[in-house]
Design an enzyme around this catalytic site. Structure first.
Site, short mmCIF file in Angstrom:
data_model
loop_
_atom_site.label_atom_id
_atom_site.label_comp_id
_atom_site.label_asym_id
_atom_site.label_seq_id
_atom_site.Cartn_x
_atom_site.Cartn_y
_atom_site.Cartn_z
N GLY B 10 39.14 36.07 26.08
CA GLY B 10 40.00 35.31 27.51
C GLY B 10 38.22 34.18 27.72
N LEU B 11 38.55 33.42 28.16
CA LEU B 11 37.21 32.80 29.18
C LEU B 11 37.94 31.10 30.12
CD1 LEU B 11 34.29 32.65 28.86
CD2 LEU B 11 33.84 30.31 27.71
N THR B 13 39.09 31.20 34.88
CA THR B 13 38.29 31.35 35.62
C THR B 13 36.98 32.58 35.49
OG1 THR B 13 40.06 30.35 36.58
CG2 THR B 13 38.17 31.26 38.37
N ILE B 136 38.29 43.08 46.28
CA ILE B 136 37.90 44.29 47.31
C ILE B 136 38.51 45.59 46.64
CG2 ILE B 136 39.33 45.53 49.17
CD1 ILE B 136 40.89 43.00 49.70
N ASP B 201 54.58 39.17 42.79
CA ASP B 201 52.99 39.74 42.26
C ASP B 201 52.85 41.00 43.25
OD1 ASP B 201 50.36 38.49 41.41
OD2 ASP B 201 49.90 38.95 43.38
N LYS B 205 50.98 44.39 42.57
CA LYS B 205 49.75 45.35 42.42
C LYS B 205 50.25 46.79 43.79
CE LYS B 205 47.70 41.11 43.12
NZ LYS B 205 47.80 39.27 43.80
#
Lengths: 427, 427
Positions: B10-11, B13, B136, B201, B205
């Site tokens: 993958g390339l 962002t 973070i 999302d 997390k």
């Protein structure tokens, strides 16, 4: 399960916390490290003192050699304080091939490079997470998570005593003296508070943070130092009206690839995360070229927070022993970097002046400012007492060299006195 | 210096950021790890697409086997996204004895335990710091610095899109729809924002954070989920009057030794550090039994912040390879722990009701509250529109079971409708 024997030097607040946590979390620690951690010997100063922790099965002695000369002890935890004596004992421990964990900030700030070299030479570990910002794992975070980045600034509230005093002054409108007394009554400040209120404790922490963030060893004389004992309630209130809180901040910053390290009262915008750090809490704000702005917040001191950081180090060393990977520096990064000249270090400043209330004073001030090519955003004049007015201004960016010349010239005018000249942080 | 060959899948962002940082900081990384990191091959979807990074000397291909079947590649970095395809490739990589670093939160939240077991079996490393809260270093911090402590709660702002929307609604007084549109224009929200605004999302997390903090594997169905698409500007303004900000918070918390995990709008007191987290920033607040309250703040997404976390993982794996210590789990902590019953989970609540403006409505509300043994601190009634009033209250602590019964009974009254029922955080 294989055991690792630990010797502890000192059984004050942090030492007691370490023993307590090692006992309470023995199972969790074993499940992570695959080793049983055993506190074998504790060296204390006063054998007759009553202790609050359970020490069943632990040898308690006032003879330091009971730890340093015991070949079965692999790990020495130094939580006794002092600089020279602690240094001597840690050197002996390292020379005997023992790994060392310490919470001793004064020691590491003063002799860190020397002790680190000795540890490396002896293939021993030397860890000291608890030496900066008690419960905040800031040293580890810099090592592990900024390794690929380029840190451009580390700043923070790294002294709980002074932050408590500044918070009380700001929130309750009490004077410095009253806030200090309250801090002393609550045990947040010592009977002789010099080390905290004059910024020396914060400076020691900034020395260690600077080593980790920029790979540069500096000494106390490299830190520009101003404490909070001169901070006036009026300036806290004026700052509040302007949207700022005054905090004692340590700042270690790259300017034109040169390093500037300072500790002093700073005006922090209310919306900056550091402004919300209250009372005895600490926070370290790290700016990386790639990652941007990050902040690490938590308790700066206290038995269990500090003991937790010591325990993190003990677990790291235990894992290293188990994997046969001891003898690597805590922080492996070092760089050639010069200190900044005072002509390069620019900030906006908050300047507060006591001015004899008669005509022509404002002219004198603006003449000096103009001569030094300095300008301001804002200037206000209010009554201070029967004879004097108070003039405060927020300047545009100026260099430290400019500021020093302005202060000198203003103080030379016998009707005007500089009360405060504090850096102002951007949003 | 020995080289370690890296293959990147993958390339986009993040991938571009990883290549950029590996190039820019090659020297610093080598000085820390003692290895030269070489990006050998990058697998892309569209070979014809223009790329912004320098790829001199790198093989770019659309054939994934060029990485997975190349025995000289020791480390695979997966930054391509998707769940099933990425899983297949990572499994192949691990089976070929390659170490893996991924930033793929959906994948880890769904298949983390399975992939971790495979990695362990293959004596390979599997790291995924970037999967939670972008820049973070929260996963590492939990592993390294809370190992000896007992975490009792992890809560946080872990979705930048929703925090941006809530910040705009709070600061500028714009509606949800207007704030969402602005977020889309600025690239903070996707054309189809469902995953972000409905809290999915954030829930992914929280699944990963829960695994690290409590050693417990949970699935999406275990997370009580409410998004922000129903949040009304009026409630944000009412909360503001009461001294709170409404934030989308993930909360994973021990209650009577049982675990409760939720994502939803929460009233956060203005003085709580999480309340100051603005716009697209993230912050994770960890409470340890010993260490107390700590917070880790920073950018939650973005090319370089996320790439920096990927790089931290790459450096960790490289050090492990150099020291021969690969094949240890990223997080080694696991515990037997049950999920909490809705009768155990108590919070104070902010409840907002739409009430037909005629006599006797308040009586109905208080009757229902009394019947369910629930009481409130504060109740206000204001005009909503020509026909309806708005009643808001802040309750004392009540259980989720109580809240659900109250909501059901209120909604059964045809003149009253529940608009919002959000948890209220203490100071």
């Amino acid at each position: 399960m294989e055991a690792i024997n630990i010797g502890i030097l000192g059984l004050g607040t942090v030492g007691s916390g370490v023993v307590r946590m090692l006992t309470n979390h023995a199972e969790k620690i074993s499940s992570i490290t695959g080793r049983r951690l055993v506190v074998k010997t504790i060296v204390v100063h006063d054998l007759s003192k009553k202790r609050s922790v359970d020490m069943t099965g632990i040898k308690v002695t006032d003879d330091v050699d009971a730890v340093l000369s015991d070949p079965s002890i692999q790990l020495v935890v130094e939580v006794m304080g002092t600089v020279e004596t602690a240094k001597k004992y840690i050197e002996q421990a390292l020379k005997a091939g023992k790994h060392v964990v310490t919470a001793n900030k004064d020691l590491i700030a003063t002799y860190g490079p020397e002790l680190t070299s000795l540890a490396l030479q002896q293939k021993c570990d030397l860890y000291y997470e608890a030496s900066v910002a008690g419960g905040i794992p800031i040293l580890r975070t810099i090592v592990n998570s900024f390794a690929a980045d380029r840190i451009v600034e580390v700043k923070g509230i790294v002294n709980g005593t002074t932050n408590y005093i500044m918070t009380q002054m700001n929130q309750k409108g009490v004077s410095y003296a009253a806030a200090l007394q309250q801090a002393q009554e609550l045990g947040f400040a010592e009977a002789d508070p010099t080390n905290d209120v004059e910024g020396i404790d914060a400076a020691y922490k900034m020395i260690i943070l600077t080593q980790f963030a920029f790979g540069k060893d500096i000494t106390l004389s490299n830190v520009k130092l101003e404490g909070i004992s001169g901070v006036k309630l009026e300036d806290i209130e004026e700052a509040k009206r302007l949207g700022y809180k005054i905090k004692l901040l340590g700042i270690s910053k790259l300017i034109n690839e040169h390093l500037d390290v300072s500790v002093g009262p700073v005006l922090v915008p209310r919306s900056q995360p550091l402004a919300t750090v209250q009372n005895e809490n600490n926070a370290v704000f790290v700016t990386g070229a790639a990652v941007g702005e990050t902040m690490f917040y938590g308790p700066g001191a206290g038995e269990l927070p500090t003991a937790n950081s010591v325990l993190s180090d003990i677990i790291t060393v235990t894992k290293n022993i188990a994997m046969g990977t001891t003898g690597v520096r805590f922080n492996d990064y070092s760089a050639q970097i010069k200190l900044a000249e005072s002509s390069e270090v620019v900030y906006p400043y908050y300047i507060s002046l006591k001015v004899l209330d008669k005509p022509g004073q404002m002219l004198k001030i603006t003449e000096i400012m103009t001569k030094e090519n300095a300008s301001f955003n804002l200037i206000t004049q209010t009554e201070l007492d029967e004879k004097n007015a108070r003039v405060t201004m927020v300047t545009h960016e100026m260099s430290e060299a400019q500021l020093n010349r302005i202060k000198e010239q203003i103080n030379a005018v016998d009707t005007i006195e500089v009360i405060a000249a504090y850096k102002v942080l951007g949003e």
